[in-house]
Design an enzyme around this catalytic site. Structure first.
Site, PDB file in Angstrom:
ATOM      1  N   SER A 175       0.838  -1.199   0.000  1.00  0.00           N
ATOM      2  CA  SER A 175       0.000   0.000   0.000  1.00  0.00           C
ATOM      3  C   SER A 175       0.871   1.247   0.000  1.00  0.00           C
ATOM      4  O   SER A 175       1.981   1.241   0.552  1.00  0.00           O
ATOM      5  CB  SER A 175      -0.863  -0.019   1.262  1.00  0.00           C
TER       6      SER A 175
ATOM      7  N   TYR B 119      -2.148  -1.165  10.832  1.00  0.00           N
ATOM      8  CA  TYR B 119      -2.400  -1.745   9.505  1.00  0.00           C
ATOM      9  C   TYR B 119      -1.215  -1.470   8.576  1.00  0.00           C
ATOM     10  O   TYR B 119      -0.664  -2.374   7.949  1.00  0.00           O
ATOM     11  CB  TYR B 119      -3.697  -1.172   8.901  1.00  0.00           C
TER      12      TYR B 119
ATOM     13  N   LYS C 265       2.106  -3.794   6.586  1.00  0.00           N
ATOM     14  CA  LYS C 265       2.583  -3.751   5.191  1.00  0.00           C
ATOM     15  C   LYS C 265       4.098  -3.505   5.154  1.00  0.00           C
ATOM     16  O   LYS C 265       4.815  -4.135   4.377  1.00  0.00           O
ATOM     17  CB  LYS C 265       1.853  -2.658   4.407  1.00  0.00           C
TER      18      LYS C 265
HETATM   19  N1  LIG Z   1      -8.786  -1.541  -0.821  1.00  0.00           N
HETATM   20  C1  LIG Z   1      -7.795  -0.695  -0.561  1.00  0.00           C
HETATM   21  O1  LIG Z   1      -8.010   0.511  -0.439  1.00  0.00           O
HETATM   22  C2  LIG Z   1      -6.372  -1.202  -0.430  1.00  0.00           C
HETATM   23  C3  LIG Z   1      -5.298  -0.298  -0.542  1.00  0.00           C
HETATM   24  C4  LIG Z   1      -3.994  -0.774  -0.404  1.00  0.00           C
HETATM   25  C5  LIG Z   1      -3.781  -2.120  -0.116  1.00  0.00           C
HETATM   26  N2  LIG Z   1      -4.833  -2.959  -0.009  1.00  0.00           N
HETATM   27  C6  LIG Z   1      -4.574  -4.377   0.317  1.00  0.00           C
HETATM   28  O2  LIG Z   1      -5.076  -5.190  -0.721  1.00  0.00           O
HETATM   29  C7  LIG Z   1      -5.537  -6.424  -0.189  1.00  0.00           C
HETATM   30  C8  LIG Z   1      -6.951  -6.669  -0.673  1.00  0.00           C
HETATM   31  O3  LIG Z   1      -7.765  -5.570  -0.305  1.00  0.00           O
HETATM   32  P1  LIG Z   1      -9.323  -5.562  -0.583  1.00  0.00           P
HETATM   33  O4  LIG Z   1      -9.740  -4.141  -0.636  1.00  0.00           O
HETATM   34  O5  LIG Z   1      -9.648  -6.459  -1.709  1.00  0.00           O
HETATM   35  O6  LIG Z   1      -9.829  -6.164   0.806  1.00  0.00           O
HETATM   36  P2  LIG Z   1     -10.967  -7.249   1.102  1.00  0.00           P
HETATM   37  O7  LIG Z   1     -11.192  -7.227   2.581  1.00  0.00           O
HETATM   38  O8  LIG Z   1     -12.134  -7.027   0.207  1.00  0.00           O
HETATM   39  O9  LIG Z   1     -10.249  -8.617   0.675  1.00  0.00           O
HETATM   40  C9  LIG Z   1      -9.394  -9.316   1.532  1.00  0.00           C
HETATM   41  C10 LIG Z   1      -9.873 -10.763   1.577  1.00  0.00           C
HETATM   42  O10 LIG Z   1      -8.993 -11.508   2.410  1.00  0.00           O
HETATM   43  C11 LIG Z   1      -9.776 -12.407   3.186  1.00  0.00           C
HETATM   44  N3  LIG Z   1      -8.994 -12.741   4.371  1.00  0.00           N
HETATM   45  C12 LIG Z   1      -8.594 -11.912   5.375  1.00  0.00           C
HETATM   46  N4  LIG Z   1      -7.889 -12.603   6.287  1.00  0.00           N
HETATM   47  C13 LIG Z   1      -7.816 -13.893   5.853  1.00  0.00           C
HETATM   48  C14 LIG Z   1      -7.224 -15.077   6.346  1.00  0.00           C
HETATM   49  N5  LIG Z   1      -6.557 -15.098   7.520  1.00  0.00           N
HETATM   50  N6  LIG Z   1      -7.350 -16.223   5.641  1.00  0.00           N
HETATM   51  C15 LIG Z   1      -8.037 -16.236   4.460  1.00  0.00           C
HETATM   52  N7  LIG Z   1      -8.622 -15.139   3.939  1.00  0.00           N
HETATM   53  C16 LIG Z   1      -8.513 -13.979   4.627  1.00  0.00           C
HETATM   54  C17 LIG Z   1     -11.084 -11.664   3.450  1.00  0.00           C
HETATM   55  O11 LIG Z   1     -12.156 -12.536   3.740  1.00  0.00           O
HETATM   56  C18 LIG Z   1     -11.290 -10.920   2.130  1.00  0.00           C
HETATM   57  O12 LIG Z   1     -12.073 -11.675   1.224  1.00  0.00           O
HETATM   58  C19 LIG Z   1      -5.409  -6.318   1.333  1.00  0.00           C
HETATM   59  O13 LIG Z   1      -4.203  -6.944   1.724  1.00  0.00           O
HETATM   60  C20 LIG Z   1      -5.330  -4.827   1.557  1.00  0.00           C
HETATM   61  O14 LIG Z   1      -4.609  -4.506   2.729  1.00  0.00           O
HETATM   62  C21 LIG Z   1      -6.116  -2.546  -0.156  1.00  0.00           C
END
Ligand SMILES: NC(=O)c1ccc[n+]([C@@H]2O[C@H](COP(=O)([O-])OP(=O)(O)OC[C@H]3O[C@@H](n4cnc5c(N)ncnc54)[C@H](O)[C@@H]3O)[C@@H](O)[C@H]2O)c1
Length: 339
Positions: free
Chosen positions: A124, A149, A153
């Site tokens: 991120s 959080y 990362k």
């Molecule tokens: N959406 C944003 O703004 C953003 C920005 C930067 C980074 N990210 C990173 O991108 C990744 C995906 O983000 P997103 O927006 O799709 O989030 P999201 O919450 O929609 O998707 C994450 C998925 O991981 C699953 N999950 C969490 N812990 C788990 C575990 N222990 N075992 C199995 N599954 C697990 C959740 O059920 C979910 O389906 C994350 O790592 C997030 O930190 C997101």
């Protein structure tokens, strides 16, 4: 490639599964539905036009993760699984360190054991912290974050860099996302946050659809074009394409681990998003201006040069596309995915 997509039932993961399938890869999802719903799967399959395997597994469970790899035959891993709510991470830091770090470590152990050496990680822009100059460049070395959080990362980037350095043939892409928004153009999959959305676009779309009364704009006295905070919004479909580009580039990478910004390189203000969303939805977005929110930066956007030059990837979709696609998803699914 047969690609394990951890967190593939979530927002970015589900769109990336579609992009992988469209590019001829074979995605396999592992998710525990802690922040997603099983009803996303039939929609992914409908859009992909083919069945997609999903394993319900908690990746902090090392034995279950090992069993997944023992049977999987994976060529690569794209690791989305993790918790991502900044505010919740401040309130429950141990939960965030436990879930995000433990899940990564069990995946890494299983990869070493089962001979999988290609890894793409969801990092991120938050790793740039408060001191990095804007636009953010990947060669900024002093990674830090202002909340647990973000610290997960920073730590996971460090862990991956160290693991890749000592394991023969490993290649790791650290993808630093800016602000992912939008939805698949079909309106069948999109972002479905639990509770009150932390991020601007899902909040605005819930106001437009009538689930929330008004938006609060946190500060209008920043040194930006209209005083409201500016962020680098990137369409989730462009972001998904960035993962396919990174995956395809891994074997050609000169170093075991390398960071890439995935952003557009342009900042858009809160009020510009509000106006674009009103135009896309034809609905008013009433808002109040509140005080600045602790920890928010005035402006944040990527230098997107490295991804363009090395991955051959650039974001193509506009703010108008992001708003139109978010609105299509939200208006067709006012309550998100069926429970
Ligand atoms: N959406 C944003 O703004 C953003 C920005 C930067 C980074 N990210 C990173 O991108 C990744 C995906 O983000 P997103 O927006 O799709 O989030 P999201 O919450 O929609 O998707 C994450 C998925 O991981 C699953 N999950 C969490 N812990 C788990 C575990 N222990 N075992 C199995 N599954 C697990 C959740 O059920 C979910 O389906 C994350 O790592 C997030 O930190 C997101």
């Amino acid at each position: 490639m047969r690609v394990l997509v951890t967190g593939g039932a979530g927002f970015i993961g589900s769109h990336t599964v579609l992009a992988l399938a469209a590019a001829g890869h074979d995605p396999v999802i592992a998710d525990n539905f802690s922040n997603s719903k099983p009803s996303v799967l039939p929609r992914i399959e409908e859009l992909a036009g083919r069945p997609v395997t999903l394993h319900e597994v908690d990746l902090t469970d090392t034995a279950a993760t090992d069993a997944l790899f023992a049977a999987g035959g994976f060529d690569a891993v794209i690791h989305f699984a993790g918790f991502k709510a900044v505010g919740e991470s401040v309130a429950k830091p141990a939960l965030y360190y436990r879930n995000n770090i433990d899940s990564t470590l069990s995946v890494l152990d299983a990869m070493v054991k089962h001979g999988v050496s290609r890894f793409v990680f969801s990092s991120s822009a938050t790793v740039y912290g408060e001191k990095a100059p804007v636009p953010y460049r990947e060669d900024w070395e002093f990674l830090e974050a202002t909340n647990p959080y973000g610290q997960t990362k920073v730590m996971i980037e460090r862990i991956l860099t160290d693991v890749a350095a000592v394991n023969e043939g490993w290649k790791v892409a650290l993808l630093r996302y800016f602000n992912p928004v939008g939805a698949h153009a079909s309106g069948r999959i999109g972002e479905d946050p639990n509770g009150i959305p932390n991020n601007l676009m899902p909040f605005v779309s819930q106001v437009a659809v009538g689930r929330r009364d008004r938006l609060t704009v946190f500060g209008d006295d920043y040194p930006t074009s209209d005083g409201t905070g500016e962020r680098d919004y990137i369409h989730v479909v462009d972001l998904a394409a960035g993962h396919v580009a990174a995956l395809d580039h891994l074997d050609a990478m000169a170093t075991p681990a390398r960071a890439f910004n995935l952003g557009t390189g342009t900042g858009t203000s809160v009020l510009q998003i509000v106006r674009a969303f009103e135009a896309a939805s034809g609905r008013p977005i009433p808002y109040d201006v509140g005080p600045r929110r602790a920890g928010d930066l005035p402006t944040s956007y990527a230098d997107a040069t490295r991804a363009r030059e090395e991955l051959g990837w650039t974001a193509k979709l506009s703010i108008e596309d992001m708003c139109a696609d978010s609105w299509r998803w939200q208006s067709n699914n006012p309550e998100g995915f069926p429970s």
